[in-house]
Design a protein around this motif. Sequence first.
Motif, mmCIF file in Angstrom:
data_model
loop_
_atom_site.group_PDB
_atom_site.id
_atom_site.type_symbol
_atom_site.label_atom_id
_atom_site.label_comp_id
_atom_site.label_asym_id
_atom_site.label_seq_id
_atom_site.Cartn_x
_atom_site.Cartn_y
_atom_site.Cartn_z
ATOM 1 N N UNK A 170 7.086 -0.794 -9.502
ATOM 2 C CA UNK A 170 8.093 -1.861 -9.430
ATOM 3 C C UNK A 170 8.674 -2.067 -8.039
ATOM 4 N N UNK A 171 8.361 -1.205 -7.098
ATOM 5 C CA UNK A 171 8.990 -1.272 -5.788
ATOM 6 C C UNK A 171 8.028 -1.798 -4.725
ATOM 7 N N UNK A 172 8.507 -2.722 -3.917
ATOM 8 C CA UNK A 172 7.705 -3.287 -2.830
ATOM 9 C C UNK A 172 7.744 -2.348 -1.625
ATOM 10 N N UNK A 201 4.549 7.635 0.960
ATOM 11 C CA UNK A 201 3.185 7.156 1.169
ATOM 12 C C UNK A 201 2.443 7.098 -0.157
ATOM 13 N N UNK A 202 1.971 5.912 -0.592
ATOM 14 C CA UNK A 202 1.318 5.798 -1.887
ATOM 15 C C UNK A 202 -0.076 6.396 -1.928
ATOM 16 N N UNK A 223 2.776 -3.491 -3.728
ATOM 17 C CA UNK A 223 3.326 -2.626 -4.765
ATOM 18 C C UNK A 223 2.216 -1.668 -5.164
ATOM 19 N N UNK A 224 2.485 -0.368 -5.133
ATOM 20 C CA UNK A 224 1.432 0.592 -5.430
ATOM 21 C C UNK A 224 1.996 1.811 -6.153
ATOM 22 N N UNK A 264 -2.612 -1.049 -7.261
ATOM 23 C CA UNK A 264 -2.099 -1.708 -6.051
ATOM 24 C C UNK A 264 -2.101 -3.216 -6.246
ATOM 25 N N UNK A 265 -1.011 -3.835 -5.869
ATOM 26 C CA UNK A 265 -0.895 -5.298 -5.940
ATOM 27 C C UNK A 265 -0.318 -5.818 -4.634
#
Length: 240
Positions: A209-211, A36-37, A193-194, A162-163
């Motif tokens: 780098x991870x979705x 969980x980001x 991505x966060x 966050x993107x």
Amino acid sequence: MTNVFDIYTIIFLALAVFIFFRLRSVLGTKTGSEQDPFRPRDLPPGARPPGAPGPQGGEVIPLPNRGPAPAPVALDPAEPRWGTFAAPGTPLAHGFDGIASRDPSFEPGGFIGGAKAAYEMIVLAFAAGDRRMLRDLLAKDVFDGFEAAIRERETRGEQVETRFVGIERAEIVDAQMRADQAQVTMKFVSQLVTATRDRSGTVVEGSPDKVVDVTDVWTFARNVTDRDPNWRLIATEAGG
């Protein structure tokens, strides 16, 4: 030639005005799993941060204002009133009927477009700590929970990056009138991505780098007797 030019100028001006008012008549149309980001400990018990992956892990700007209610549209008796959004006789169709009876401008397709825009803006505003944006988009109790999470994160000196990759699916799963309040619940399935960095810039949660696959169930509401046409987020939960 001058007369022809004047005629076409008038036509294009009329079309521009028509399109402008049509756009105002709808809600809006903007348009891998890991830890969980967002830290649950940042929020009060029972609250959930925006954009956090659901149990299965793995898009104001307020909701755009609506203009005057559109003129009634003649319906084809052979076609369901709510098209592909709700089958006739279902609880969701009855919910749409109830909202439309109090707010004739309500239209599911337009609402979904605006809700997608609001979803992305809320997630990004939370990550950026943009309290001003959140205050316009959230009900007071929800804002208080998010603001407390942002304040605690700032105290620790952490920053969230966050993107959005995109929203794969957005659908209305519930709609109802509760007294004078219209409530619409949306299920969002998105990818983002966060990463959370500490004071030194080291990534302490997530990954740049991870979705991440994200499923959220959010409820928006507005009082149909208020002059304020905006919908606000009143509840969030993890999607199954």
